[in-house]
Write an enzyme that holds these catalytic residues in place. Sequence first.
Site, short mmCIF file in Angstrom:
data_model
loop_
_atom_site.label_atom_id
_atom_site.label_comp_id
_atom_site.label_asym_id
_atom_site.label_seq_id
_atom_site.Cartn_x
_atom_site.Cartn_y
_atom_site.Cartn_z
N ARG A 187 0.84 -1.21 0.00
CA ARG A 187 0.00 0.00 0.00
C ARG A 187 0.87 1.26 0.00
O ARG A 187 1.78 1.38 0.79
CB ARG A 187 -0.90 0.00 1.23
N GLY A 210 -1.18 8.07 -3.90
CA GLY A 210 0.22 7.72 -3.67
C GLY A 210 0.95 7.42 -4.97
O GLY A 210 0.38 6.85 -5.90
N GLY A 250 3.12 5.19 -5.53
CA GLY A 250 3.29 3.75 -5.77
C GLY A 250 2.21 3.16 -6.64
O GLY A 250 2.49 2.50 -7.65
N GLY A 251 0.96 3.40 -6.31
CA GLY A 251 -0.15 2.85 -7.09
C GLY A 251 -0.42 3.68 -8.33
O GLY A 251 -0.62 3.14 -9.42
N TYR A 291 -2.82 9.50 -15.23
CA TYR A 291 -3.07 10.58 -16.20
C TYR A 291 -3.52 11.82 -15.45
O TYR A 291 -3.94 11.76 -14.29
CB TYR A 291 -4.18 10.18 -17.20
N ILE A 310 7.93 -1.36 -5.60
CA ILE A 310 8.67 -0.22 -6.15
C ILE A 310 8.96 0.76 -5.03
O ILE A 310 8.07 1.17 -4.28
CB ILE A 310 7.88 0.43 -7.29
N LEU A 321 -6.86 0.69 -15.64
CA LEU A 321 -6.41 -0.01 -14.44
C LEU A 321 -6.54 0.84 -13.17
O LEU A 321 -6.93 0.34 -12.12
CB LEU A 321 -4.96 -0.47 -14.61
N ASN A 322 -6.19 2.13 -13.26
CA ASN A 322 -6.26 2.95 -12.05
C ASN A 322 -7.69 3.17 -11.56
O ASN A 322 -7.88 3.59 -10.41
CB ASN A 322 -5.56 4.30 -12.27
N TYR A 323 -8.68 2.89 -12.42
CA TYR A 323 -10.06 2.92 -11.94
C TYR A 323 -10.52 1.48 -11.73
O TYR A 323 -11.49 1.01 -12.30
CB TYR A 323 -10.96 3.67 -12.93
C1 LIG Z 1 -10.28 10.78 -5.55
C2 LIG Z 1 -9.44 10.03 -6.53
C3 LIG Z 1 -8.92 10.71 -7.63
C4 LIG Z 1 -8.13 10.06 -8.55
N1 LIG Z 1 -7.63 10.76 -9.62
C5 LIG Z 1 -6.85 10.12 -10.51
C6 LIG Z 1 -6.28 10.81 -11.62
O1 LIG Z 1 -6.49 12.02 -11.80
N2 LIG Z 1 -5.50 10.11 -12.49
C7 LIG Z 1 -5.24 8.78 -12.32
O2 LIG Z 1 -4.51 8.20 -13.13
N3 LIG Z 1 -5.77 8.11 -11.29
C8 LIG Z 1 -6.56 8.74 -10.39
N4 LIG Z 1 -7.09 8.04 -9.35
C9 LIG Z 1 -6.84 6.59 -9.25
C10 LIG Z 1 -5.53 6.30 -8.56
O3 LIG Z 1 -4.46 6.65 -9.41
C11 LIG Z 1 -5.44 4.80 -8.25
O4 LIG Z 1 -6.42 4.48 -7.29
C12 LIG Z 1 -4.05 4.42 -7.73
O5 LIG Z 1 -3.90 3.03 -7.80
C13 LIG Z 1 -3.85 4.89 -6.33
O6 LIG Z 1 -2.54 4.71 -5.92
P1 LIG Z 1 -2.27 4.61 -4.33
O7 LIG Z 1 -0.83 4.39 -4.12
O8 LIG Z 1 -2.91 5.77 -3.67
O9 LIG Z 1 -3.16 3.36 -3.99
P2 LIG Z 1 -2.90 1.96 -3.24
O10 LIG Z 1 -4.27 1.52 -2.87
O11 LIG Z 1 -1.90 2.10 -2.18
O12 LIG Z 1 -2.31 1.03 -4.39
C14 LIG Z 1 -3.00 0.75 -5.59
C15 LIG Z 1 -2.40 -0.51 -6.24
O13 LIG Z 1 -1.00 -0.33 -6.46
C16 LIG Z 1 -0.24 -1.28 -5.70
N5 LIG Z 1 0.92 -0.59 -5.14
C17 LIG Z 1 0.90 0.50 -4.33
N6 LIG Z 1 2.15 0.86 -4.01
C18 LIG Z 1 2.99 0.00 -4.62
C19 LIG Z 1 4.41 -0.14 -4.65
N7 LIG Z 1 5.20 0.70 -3.98
N8 LIG Z 1 4.95 -1.15 -5.36
C20 LIG Z 1 4.14 -2.01 -6.02
N9 LIG Z 1 2.80 -1.93 -6.03
C21 LIG Z 1 2.22 -0.93 -5.33
C22 LIG Z 1 -1.19 -1.75 -4.62
O14 LIG Z 1 -0.82 -3.01 -4.12
C23 LIG Z 1 -2.51 -1.75 -5.35
O15 LIG Z 1 -2.61 -2.89 -6.18
C24 LIG Z 1 -7.88 8.68 -8.39
C25 LIG Z 1 -8.40 8.00 -7.31
C26 LIG Z 1 -9.17 8.65 -6.38
C27 LIG Z 1 -9.71 7.89 -5.21
#
Ligand SMILES: Cc1cc2nc3c(=O)[nH]c(=O)nc-3n(C[C@H](O)[C@H](O)[C@H](O)COP(=O)(O)OP(=O)(O)OC[C@H]3O[C@@H](n4cnc5c(N)ncnc54)[C@H](O)[C@@H]3O)c2cc1C
Length: 524
Positions: free
Chosen positions: A102, A172, A174-175, A182, A233, A464-466
């Site tokens: 996470r 974050g 990472g995700g 984008y 990562i 994927l990010n959604y």
């Molecule tokens: C309010 C909101 C706005 C958003 N706006 C955008 C946007 O403008 N553009 C866009 O592209 N996306 C957007 N997103 C989507 C967002 O990019 C994805 O939900 C993304 O996966 C979140 O990354 P995280 O690290 O916060 O999430 P996490 O829940 O921590 O991780 C998401 C996934 O990545 C994996 N992961 C996390 N960290 C690592 C690491 N260090 N190494 C390997 N795997 C890892 C996790 O295991 C999980 O599978 C938005 C989401 C929300 C909720």
Amino acid sequence: MKKSYFLFTALTILMSLSTAISSQSPLLNFLTCFSHNSHASNVIYTPNNTSFLTILNKKMFHKKFQTPTTPKPLAIIAAKDASHVQATIKCAKSNNIQIRIRSGGHDYEGYSYVSDVPFVILDMFNINSVDINLQEETAWVDSGATLGKIYYNIAKKSSSLAFPGGSCFSVGAGGYFSGGGYGNMMRKYGLSVDNIIDAIIVNVNGNILDRKSMGEDLFWAIRGGGGASFGVILSWKLKLVHVPPQITVFNVTRNVDGGATDVVYKWQLIAPKLHKDLFIRAQPTVVQIGNGTKNVVQVIFFGQFLGTTESLLLLISESFPELGLKKSDCFSMPWINSTLFAYSRPIGTPLEALLEEPQAGYSKGQSDYVKKPIPIDALESIWKKMIEGQTLFMQWNPYGGRMEEILSSQTPFPHRAGNLFKIQYFNNWTDGSPKSIESHVNFSRSFYKFMTPYVSNSPREAFLNYRDADIGANHPSNTTKFDIAKTYGIKYFKGNFERLVSVKTKVDPENFFRYEQSIPIRTY
Ligand SMILES: Cc1cc2nc3c(=O)[nH]c(=O)nc-3n(C[C@H](O)[C@H](O)[C@H](O)COP(=O)(O)OP(=O)(O)OC[C@H]3O[C@@H](n4cnc5c(N)ncnc54)[C@H](O)[C@@H]3O)c2cc1C
Ligand SMILES: *[C@@H]1O[C@H](CO)[C@@H](O)[C@H](O)[C@H]1NC(C)=O
Ligand SMILES: *[C@@H]1O[C@H](CO)[C@@H](O)[C@H](O)[C@H]1NC(C)=O
Ligand SMILES: *[C@@H]1O[C@H](CO)[C@@H](O)[C@H](O)[C@H]1NC(C)=O
Ligand SMILES: *[C@@H]1O[C@H](CO)[C@@H](O)[C@H](O)[C@H]1NC(C)=O
Ligand SMILES: *[C@@H]1O[C@H](CO)[C@@H](O)[C@H](O)[C@H]1NC(C)=O
Ligand SMILES: *[C@@H]1O[C@H](CO)[C@@H](O)[C@H](O)[C@H]1NC(C)=O
Ligand SMILES: *[C@@H]1O[C@H](CO)[C@@H](O)[C@H](O)[C@H]1NC(C)=O
Ligand SMILES: *[C@@H]1O[C@H](CO)[C@@H](O)[C@H](O)[C@H]1NC(C)=O
């Protein structure tokens, strides 16, 4: 009778004791292993630590998972450096415990912190430095850094450098990066991953690799294929981009009663062809009028132009006069201020707001790609359907520009040329009762079904990010695991799925880095 009852009771006690011991022991073994492989004692939280729930919920963007019945991790490892990551991988592997990685915790399905199998969370929020190199115009950013922190640190050093990232500050690195990433500058500079030039990953053997030592295949895979299938990562090297010292933004709303449907129809034809410096998002939203007695659809047009208000107005009057944009709608500001504006913060909000922790809420997100303009009468039926649900809104993000110059195979993210726009469906609500969650999720599903004729098919593409658990669900019981993975894999990655499977099979042949929607290893 009495004797056999005693025996039975003793046996039951013995059996439940041994169940307790065996379900406890992988964790205790993990903890022992961790302490042998790392000197840190204060990075692990188990349910025995009083702050366990606080840490669990710290990076949990989705409130629907903050319930007593949501399955909990055996432990949370809040790593502070690479050695803790290495020890976590080693000890989880040797004890057959899965890990969930996470960073920002924004995953729509909670795949970074919820699972039905025994697991530990490898939490990255403490690993969050951002180092800007002005000479090189690059930045090294750790996975636990938020987008807001990255933007804030760039702006502290320079007002003409920026990074093409997303709008939510608390996401974050990472995700977000490993899922493609984008934002409003994608028509000019492409996705975030199109501007990533190096990365540091810890692989399944605990080796720390950079781009050179991991090789181009793995470096390709983690820029859009999801990180958690391949390793952990630690950090990313970004190539910063140039922006003028002042850019222009606007946010105007048009009512359906006042002709917004015609404007939206035109928008579909025009927005993907506009000058690369100009990004105009259309956001159909349900609003209440007449003191809450009537719901209508309103379309919000958010625009960002990498230039002056004068040249923006000239461009719009030539190519999109239907929008009726006025000078008074436009605001000129540094790029960094625009990141706040784009996330609905009032002008004048201090930049420190970029560093805020997220506000968790109830929501369901989904995505679609549109390749042909949606006809006027269909738009009208879509507004009607939205009004039934009340809480669902859409963000229509125009493609074209840089997005169509990059080959679909350049990164795992395949949705490039041929797309007019991407739809993000976002249904959010405040009532957290199970019934309310169920009925809102039901509505999202029925809306998604309703949209079928207007969006991509074979495959119905998804971002994927959604993340959406639904797109890999509902298979006949005889479907193989690989074929289930292929269902979501083709939607997220199209022709890149097979290459992702090859990379996965090479770098993690035992499939240690797996989760509910991971890339499978090749089984044939
Ligand atoms: C309010 C909101 C706005 C958003 N706006 C955008 C946007 O403008 N553009 C866009 O592209 N996306 C957007 N997103 C989507 C967002 O990019 C994805 O939900 C993304 O996966 C979140 O990354 P995280 O690290 O916060 O999430 P996490 O829940 O921590 O991780 C998401 C996934 O990545 C994996 N992961 C996390 N960290 C690592 C690491 N260090 N190494 C390997 N795997 C890892 C996790 O295991 C999980 O599978 C938005 C989401 C929300 C909720
Ligand atoms: C959790 O509790 C254990 C045992 O009391 C302790 O050793 C450890 O340091 C605690 N973890 C944290 C992060 O405080
Ligand atoms: C938690 O506390 C209980 C009771 O003291 C103990 O039996 C158990 O081993 C502890 N678990 C961990 C993981 O420390
Ligand atoms: C809305 O309610 C206010 C106060 O109750 C009232 O004064 C106003 O006329 C109402 N407006 C409409 C459009 O019904
Ligand atoms: C734009 O305006 C709408 C409606 O007035 C508002 O809800 C929204 O937060 C504003 N900002 C953006 C970026 O959409
Ligand atoms: C941009 O933000 C800075 C810092 O908060 C502020 O001083 C400045 O006035 C803002 N500029 C504009 C045009 O909003
Ligand atoms: C839903 O999200 C929008 C946009 O982020 C926000 O303006 C609105 O307040 C949210 N609604 C609820 C009920 O959380
Ligand atoms: C949600 O949909 C399912 C399946 O169609 C149905 O059984 C259930 O009653 C619905 N729940 C609510 C709260 O509407
Ligand atoms: C799975 O079962 C369905 C019928 O239930 C059948 O039509 C199909 O051929 C089966 N598929 C495989 C791969 O066995």
